[in-house]
Each structure stands twice: as C-alpha cells, then as structure tokens.
Design an enzyme around this catalytic site. Structure first.
Site, mmCIF file in Angstrom:
data_model
loop_
_atom_site.group_PDB
_atom_site.id
_atom_site.type_symbol
_atom_site.label_atom_id
_atom_site.label_comp_id
_atom_site.label_asym_id
_atom_site.label_seq_id
_atom_site.Cartn_x
_atom_site.Cartn_y
_atom_site.Cartn_z
ATOM 1 N N ALA A 1 1.145 0.435 4.920
ATOM 2 C CA ALA A 1 2.132 -0.994 4.663
ATOM 3 C C ALA A 1 1.540 -2.136 3.913
ATOM 4 O O ALA A 1 0.170 -1.970 4.060
ATOM 5 C CB ALA A 1 2.842 -1.443 5.961
ATOM 6 N N GLU B 1 2.196 7.665 7.853
ATOM 7 C CA GLU B 1 3.467 7.823 8.724
ATOM 8 C C GLU B 1 4.547 8.246 7.733
ATOM 9 O O GLU B 1 5.554 8.978 8.032
ATOM 10 C CB GLU B 1 4.168 6.383 9.258
ATOM 11 N N GLU C 1 -4.383 0.995 12.025
ATOM 12 C CA GLU C 1 -3.949 -0.208 12.510
ATOM 13 C C GLU C 1 -4.608 -0.906 13.516
ATOM 14 O O GLU C 1 -4.814 -2.113 13.537
ATOM 15 C CB GLU C 1 -2.610 0.020 13.064
ATOM 16 N N GLY D 1 1.005 3.237 7.444
ATOM 17 C CA GLY D 1 2.370 3.425 6.905
ATOM 18 C C GLY D 1 2.218 4.792 5.843
ATOM 19 O O GLY D 1 3.295 5.446 5.878
HETATM 20 N N1 CO8 Z 1 -2.000 -3.372 1.692
HETATM 21 C C1 CO8 Z 1 -1.929 -4.202 0.802
HETATM 22 N N2 CO8 Z 1 -3.088 -4.139 -0.313
HETATM 23 C C2 CO8 Z 1 -3.710 -3.001 -0.038
HETATM 24 C C3 CO8 Z 1 -3.573 -2.012 1.055
HETATM 25 C C4 CO8 Z 1 -2.564 -2.537 1.886
HETATM 26 N N3 CO8 Z 1 -2.505 -1.458 2.744
HETATM 27 N N4 CO8 Z 1 -4.599 -1.198 0.667
HETATM 28 C C5 CO8 Z 1 -5.288 -1.500 -0.383
HETATM 29 N N5 CO8 Z 1 -4.809 -2.623 -0.915
HETATM 30 C C6 CO8 Z 1 -5.279 -3.237 -2.049
HETATM 31 C C7 CO8 Z 1 -6.601 -4.143 -2.003
HETATM 32 O O1 CO8 Z 1 -6.333 -5.252 -1.272
HETATM 33 C C8 CO8 Z 1 -6.994 -4.155 -3.138
HETATM 34 O O2 CO8 Z 1 -6.342 -4.978 -4.035
HETATM 35 P P1 CO8 Z 1 -7.159 -6.160 -4.862
HETATM 36 O O3 CO8 Z 1 -7.753 -5.305 -6.131
HETATM 37 O O4 CO8 Z 1 -6.266 -6.972 -5.492
HETATM 38 O O5 CO8 Z 1 -8.258 -6.901 -4.264
HETATM 39 C C9 CO8 Z 1 -6.630 -2.877 -3.992
HETATM 40 O O6 CO8 Z 1 -5.406 -2.332 -3.184
HETATM 41 C C10 CO8 Z 1 -7.675 -1.720 -4.037
HETATM 42 O O7 CO8 Z 1 -8.216 -1.693 -2.800
HETATM 43 P P2 CO8 Z 1 -9.790 -1.546 -2.303
HETATM 44 O O8 CO8 Z 1 -10.465 -2.503 -3.185
HETATM 45 O O9 CO8 Z 1 -9.738 -2.172 -0.923
HETATM 46 O O10 CO8 Z 1 -10.135 -0.068 -2.551
HETATM 47 P P3 CO8 Z 1 -11.587 0.446 -1.737
HETATM 48 O O11 CO8 Z 1 -11.538 1.876 -2.631
HETATM 49 O O12 CO8 Z 1 -12.545 -0.187 -1.597
HETATM 50 O O13 CO8 Z 1 -10.793 1.050 -0.269
HETATM 51 C C11 CO8 Z 1 -9.167 1.723 1.221
HETATM 52 C C12 CO8 Z 1 -9.664 1.767 -0.065
HETATM 53 C C13 CO8 Z 1 -10.122 2.201 2.430
HETATM 54 C C14 CO8 Z 1 -7.926 2.559 1.299
HETATM 55 C C15 CO8 Z 1 -8.840 -0.148 1.623
HETATM 56 O O14 CO8 Z 1 -8.129 -0.360 0.712
HETATM 57 C C16 CO8 Z 1 -8.376 -0.062 3.041
HETATM 58 O O15 CO8 Z 1 -8.835 -0.098 3.849
HETATM 59 N N6 CO8 Z 1 -6.830 -0.411 2.816
HETATM 60 C C17 CO8 Z 1 -6.153 -0.746 3.768
HETATM 61 C C18 CO8 Z 1 -5.690 0.630 4.710
HETATM 62 C C19 CO8 Z 1 -5.183 0.171 6.030
HETATM 63 O O16 CO8 Z 1 -5.623 -0.568 6.956
HETATM 64 N N7 CO8 Z 1 -3.948 0.686 6.038
HETATM 65 C C20 CO8 Z 1 -2.911 0.344 7.354
HETATM 66 C C21 CO8 Z 1 -2.121 -0.838 6.835
HETATM 67 S S1 CO8 Z 1 -1.051 -1.275 8.428
HETATM 68 C C22 CO8 Z 1 0.059 -0.260 8.461
HETATM 69 O O17 CO8 Z 1 0.423 0.349 7.560
HETATM 70 C C23 CO8 Z 1 0.951 -0.205 9.489
HETATM 71 C C24 CO8 Z 1 2.299 0.169 9.309
HETATM 72 C C25 CO8 Z 1 3.479 -0.231 10.150
HETATM 73 C C26 CO8 Z 1 3.812 -1.698 9.731
HETATM 74 C C27 CO8 Z 1 4.672 -2.195 10.688
HETATM 75 C C28 CO8 Z 1 5.284 -3.419 10.281
HETATM 76 C C29 CO8 Z 1 5.066 -4.367 11.345
#
Ligand code: CO8
Length: 260
Positions: free
Chosen positions: A67, A115, A135, A112
C-alpha cells in the site's frame, strides 16, 4: 471510469491489468484501489467473451511494493479501520470474480502487494519475485487480508513466522511453501499466466465459476462449504454445458462448452 493507474489490455479474451505506478514501485494508493474496485466490480463483468484476467505490475522491479505508505502515515484508528475495510472489499471482488484471475508476479510483492497476489485465484512468479508482509517494520499489521489468506496458503506455522519476522522470501521458497503455483523465467510471467487461463478456458465456464464459489465458501464465516458444493453441483446439472460434456464423453469427442 477513466483509469490513471491501471493499464487494461484485452487480447484473445484475456484481460491483462497492469498496475502502473512504476516510480513508486506500483504502490497501491487510494486512486489505484478505487480503479481496481471499479474494474473487478463493474468493468470486467461487461467484457464480452472474457476468459480470465491477469494482474501484473509495470516494469521489471515490482509487482506491487505495498500500500502507498505516504498516504496512511498519519491515519487515526477510525480512518485506519476504514482504509483497511475498503481495501479488503476490493480484494474480495477479485477473490469472488467468477472467472480465473491469475497474478503474474514480476518482482516485489510486499505488504498490500503480497495481499493482492493472494486475493487472485492463482499465482505465477518470475524467478526474481519476492514476497513478504513487512508491515511490522512500520508498526502495523497487514490490513488487506494478509493475516487470513497467508494462513490459508502456507499454514499457521510459516504464516506467523513471515508475519512476525517481516522476512522477504524468493520465488522458489514461495513455491515450496505453496504460496505460488509455479516459478517461471523472469519476463515470462504474463505469458505463463495467460497459458494457465487458456488451459482453464476450454473447461465448462459455469462449472469454473462454481468451483471458485465453493472453494471460497470453505473460508467464509457463516457459509457451509459442503452445502454450497451440493447447491452448486445441482446448478451445474441444469446447464447446457453438462449435457454437452456428458454427450461429448459418450461420443468420444472434445466438448464445446458455451457457458450456458
Ligand atoms: N509506498 C510508497 N512508495 C513506495 C513504496 C510504498 N509501499 N515502496 C516503494 N516506494 C517508492 C520509494 O519511496 C521510492 O520513491 P522515491 O524514488 O521517490 O524515493 C521508489 O518507490 C523506489 O523505492 P526504493 O528507492 O526504496 O527502492 P529500493 O530498491 O531501494 O527498495 C523496496 C525496494 C525494498 C521494495 C523498498 O522500496 C521498500 O521497502 N518499500 C516498502 C515496502 C513495504 O513496507 N511495503 C508494505 C507497505 S504497508 C502495506 O502494504 C499495508 C497494507 C494494508 C494497508 C491497510 C491500510 C491502513
């Protein structure tokens, strides 16, 4: 509805839905969830001759990285509940869609994203796909059905481990655990997902829809899955497809199902 974050391509009766926010690793923001809800709740039901749907992510790096974290970093408890409920409702539309929905997982499927893949009926993973529910790193738990569906696919022991450690696993491990149906070379995910749908498309479509309903019933509170199966079996007996399937068997020829 005009889609901003979904690309829809329909070819040979198969709709490929690409989540297209590559710069944010296809993270699911509110707009994207609304579009998914519209597609699976309305638009897809209108597609003439639809055999099935493939869901994938734009680019080579991510299926969906979760998400969109930037959107929910300051939610109140009430807003959080609303967010999660809305998301779950969208994913139920996918899980209950009457034709096969296959996730073609081409990279990160986290939070997400994992999911979303689990809400699809089947999952084809590219060699570079990565799965996880991270998460707890954010002080959260999954909100789009992750705690429920992960158990269904891999059992409580491994589900609790992945949910509590936030470990990210590769495609081969995901396959061994039963989270994905197959692992294919990177770049071939959509092609393989399409082939899976083509394989199912020659079976009786009405029966396929009742398979989906009956299997889902096993996991739905308040539903008796065995009774659902009895009911659905009876419905199948009333179809033209059943007459055709039985006749084709006796006549030693391939059945030509009409979905009626
Ligand atoms: N949300 C928003 N932006 C994201 C997300 C995300 N989940 N994942 C990556 N991005 C963005 C980064 O911020 C980055 O943007 P920018 O270039 O503007 O800085 C761009 O994508 C590229 O990402 P990275 O530079 O971080 O790329 P890396 O190769 O270094 O890392 C990863 C890749 C490991 C995937 C890393 O981006 C990461 O850890 N992302 C987050 C993963 C995460 O925690 N996902 C779970 C989110 S929580 C969730 O999904 C809950 C679902 C239920 C929600 C219920 C609602 C209340």
């Amino acid at each position: 509805m005009q889609y901003e974050n979904l690309l829809i391509a329909i070819e040979d009766g198969i709709a490929v839905v690409t989540i297209s926010r590559e710069k944010a690793l296809n993270a699911l923001n509110t707009r994207t969830m609304t579009e998914l809800g519209h597609f699976f709740g309305e638009a897809a039901h209108e597609i003439e001759g639809l055999k099935g749907i493939v869901v994938t992510g734009a680019g080579e790096k991510a299926f969906v990285a979760g998400a969109d974290i930037t959107e929910f970093s300051s939610l109140s408890p009430e807003e959080g509940m609303l967010f999660a409920k809305r998301g779950q409702d969208v994913f139920f539309l996918i899980e209950r869609f009457p034709k096969p929905v296959v996730a073609a997982v081409n990279g990160f499927a986290l939070g997400g994203g994992c999911e979303l893949a689990m809400a699809c009926h089947l999952r084809v993973a590219g060699e570079k796909a990565k799965f996880g529910q991270p998460e707890v790193n954010l002080g959260l738990i999954p909100g789009y059905g992750g705690t429920q569906r992960l158990i269904q696919y891999i059992g409580k022991t491994k589900a609790l481990e992945l949910l509590m450690t936030a470990d990210i696993i590769g495609a081969v491990d995901a396959h061994q655990l039963g989270l994905v149906n197959s692992v294919v070379p990177s770049g071939a995910e959509v092609l393989n997902a399409r082939e899976l749908i083509e394989k199912i498309a020659v079976k009786a479509p009405f029966a396929i829809s009742r398979i989906i309903e009956s299997v889902n019933a096993y996991f739905e509170e308040g539903l008796d899955g065995y009774w659902k199966e009895v009911d659905a079996f009876g419905e199948c007996c009333g179809t033209e497809d059943f007459k055709e399937g039985a006749a084709a068997f006796v006549e030693k020829r391939k059945a030509r199902f009409q979905g009626k």
